[in-house]
Motif scaffolding. Sequence first.
Motif, short mmCIF file in Angstrom:
data_model
loop_
_atom_site.label_atom_id
_atom_site.label_comp_id
_atom_site.label_asym_id
_atom_site.label_seq_id
_atom_site.Cartn_x
_atom_site.Cartn_y
_atom_site.Cartn_z
N GLY A 196 11.96 2.13 7.47
CA GLY A 196 11.69 2.35 6.07
C GLY A 196 12.74 3.25 5.46
O GLY A 196 13.50 3.91 6.16
N TRP A 215 8.82 -3.52 8.40
CA TRP A 215 9.39 -2.68 7.35
C TRP A 215 8.25 -2.30 6.41
O TRP A 215 7.33 -3.10 6.18
CB TRP A 215 10.46 -3.43 6.56
CG TRP A 215 10.85 -2.76 5.28
CD1 TRP A 215 11.74 -1.74 5.13
CD2 TRP A 215 10.35 -3.05 3.97
NE1 TRP A 215 11.83 -1.36 3.79
CE2 TRP A 215 10.98 -2.16 3.06
CE3 TRP A 215 9.43 -3.96 3.46
CZ2 TRP A 215 10.73 -2.17 1.69
CZ3 TRP A 215 9.16 -3.97 2.09
CH2 TRP A 215 9.81 -3.08 1.23
N ALA A 216 8.30 -1.08 5.91
CA ALA A 216 7.27 -0.63 4.98
C ALA A 216 7.93 0.02 3.77
O ALA A 216 8.88 0.79 3.93
CB ALA A 216 6.33 0.37 5.65
N PRO A 217 7.45 -0.27 2.57
CA PRO A 217 8.04 0.31 1.36
C PRO A 217 7.66 1.77 1.15
O PRO A 217 8.33 2.47 0.39
CB PRO A 217 7.48 -0.57 0.24
CG PRO A 217 6.17 -1.06 0.77
CD PRO A 217 6.38 -1.24 2.24
N ASP A 218 6.58 2.23 1.80
CA ASP A 218 6.15 3.60 1.62
C ASP A 218 5.29 4.01 2.81
O ASP A 218 4.98 3.21 3.69
CB ASP A 218 5.38 3.77 0.30
CG ASP A 218 4.22 2.79 0.16
OD1 ASP A 218 3.43 2.66 1.12
OD2 ASP A 218 4.12 2.13 -0.89
N ARG A 220 2.13 4.87 2.99
CA ARG A 220 0.81 4.26 3.09
C ARG A 220 0.90 2.89 3.78
O ARG A 220 0.12 2.57 4.67
CB ARG A 220 0.18 4.11 1.70
CG ARG A 220 -0.32 5.40 1.10
CD ARG A 220 -1.17 5.13 -0.14
NE ARG A 220 -1.69 6.37 -0.68
CZ ARG A 220 -1.12 7.06 -1.67
NH1 ARG A 220 -0.01 6.61 -2.23
NH2 ARG A 220 -1.65 8.19 -2.10
N ALA A 221 1.86 2.10 3.35
CA ALA A 221 2.04 0.78 3.95
C ALA A 221 2.43 0.92 5.42
O ALA A 221 2.00 0.13 6.27
CB ALA A 221 3.09 -0.02 3.19
N ALA A 222 3.26 1.92 5.73
CA ALA A 222 3.66 2.13 7.12
C ALA A 222 2.46 2.48 7.99
O ALA A 222 2.32 1.99 9.12
CB ALA A 222 4.70 3.25 7.19
N VAL A 224 -0.63 1.61 7.57
CA VAL A 224 -1.44 0.40 7.77
C VAL A 224 -0.82 -0.48 8.85
O VAL A 224 -1.51 -0.99 9.74
CB VAL A 224 -1.59 -0.37 6.44
CG1 VAL A 224 -2.24 -1.73 6.68
CG2 VAL A 224 -2.41 0.43 5.44
N LEU A 225 0.50 -0.67 8.78
CA LEU A 225 1.17 -1.50 9.78
C LEU A 225 1.06 -0.90 11.18
O LEU A 225 0.82 -1.61 12.16
CB LEU A 225 2.65 -1.68 9.41
CG LEU A 225 2.96 -2.65 8.29
CD1 LEU A 225 4.44 -2.61 7.96
CD2 LEU A 225 2.54 -4.07 8.65
#
Length: 373
Positions: A196, A215-218, A220-222, A224-225
Motif C-alpha cells: 500500500g 493491495w489496499a488503498p487505506d 481500513r481496507a488493509a 479487512v484483507l
Amino acid sequence: MNTRPTTPAGPAPLRDGVLLDEVRERLWAALGARDEAAAAAAVLGAHDAGAPAEELLLDVIAPVQARVGAEWAAGRLGVAQEHAATAIQERVVAALARQTPAPAPDTTAPPRRVTVACVDGEWHVLPARLLAEVLRGRGFLVDYLGAHVPTPHLIAHLHQTGADAVALSSSLPVRLPTAHAAVTAVQAIGLPVLVGGAAFGPGGRYARLLGADGWAPDARAAAVLLADGPHRPEGPPPDPGRALPHLLDQEYTLVRRARTRLVRETLTGLAERLPAVAAHTDRQRERTAEDLAHIVDFLAASLYTDDAELFTGFLTWTAEVLRARGVDPAALLTALDLLAEAQHDFPRARAHLAAGRRALTSVPVPAPPGPRP
C-alpha cells in the motif's frame, strides 16, 4: 456514529463527524504552532470523550498529515516545518497507542501475526505506523519495523518471528524496484505480501505489475484483507524477470547507473542554454541538481514499470509546485531536451521523455496570483 457521553468540560457529543472536524482543526492549529502538548491534547481529549482510536488515526491524523503535504507543495510550509509537524504527529500516534487498551483476545481463533514495514529507502513512515496501530486495535499481533528496512534484514526477521503475512508501505514510485525485490523475496519464503501507499499508483496498478498478493488503498481496507488473507498461492515463487520482460532491454539499469553523469551534464547544459541558470548562486545550483536527480529517478522508475504516465505525472506535479513557489518551470522543458539528447540509444527513455514534454506543454499556465489580504 453512535453518540457517546462526554465529560462536562469535554468537546461536543460525537455526532455526524462534527467532533472530528473540530479535532482536525485543533490538531492543525497545534502543528502550525509546533505545540506538541496541544496536539496531543486535541487527539487524546477526543479519545477520552469517546472517539474510537481508529477514527482518530484515520479520520483526523491521516487527513491532517495530507494537509501538511499539500501546504508544503504549495510553498506555504518549509521543509523544516513539514518535518517538525510530521515528528509531532508520530509522537501523538505513539501517545494514542499507549492510551488505547488492547482488545480482548478472540478465543475462537489464534490472532494473525503481521509484519509491517517500509521498503528499503522509504522514509515516509507515518502511513505504515497508522496501519500498524489499526491492526493492533483489531486484535492482530503486529511487528512494526518502521522506515527503510533493507530486504535482507526483513527476511531475517521473518525467519525468526513466524509471521502469517507481510504489509509493505511505500510512498514514492522511485522505490518500486526495491519494493519489487522485497515482494519477491518474501514470497520466496512462502509468505503473502500486501502492499500500500502512493508509490503503487492509482488503483494499485503497480502492485499488480510487481506481483504482490494484495493491495489496499487505506488502512481500513488493509485490515479487512489481512483478516482473511492475502494467501500465498501454491506453487513456485514468481519469476520477476518473466513478469517484466521490458527490463531485458537494460534501459532501466543503464539510466540508473548513469544518474550522476546525467545530472552533471544536464546541469551544465542548462547553464549554457539558459542565462538565468548560469546566474544561479551555489545554493540555487544545488537545488537545481536535486530537482534534476529527482527527474532522472522518476524516469528510471517509469522505465522499470514501462509506464510513461508515472513520469508525466511527476513532471506536471513538479511544474505546479514550482509555479506555486514563484519559480518559472520553463527550464524543465530544456532539461528534458538535454536528457533526450543523452538517451539517443534508448528508445523507451526517449519516448518517456517525449511524453513528459507533451504533458508539460499541455498544462495551462495559471494567471498570476493577486495581492494577499
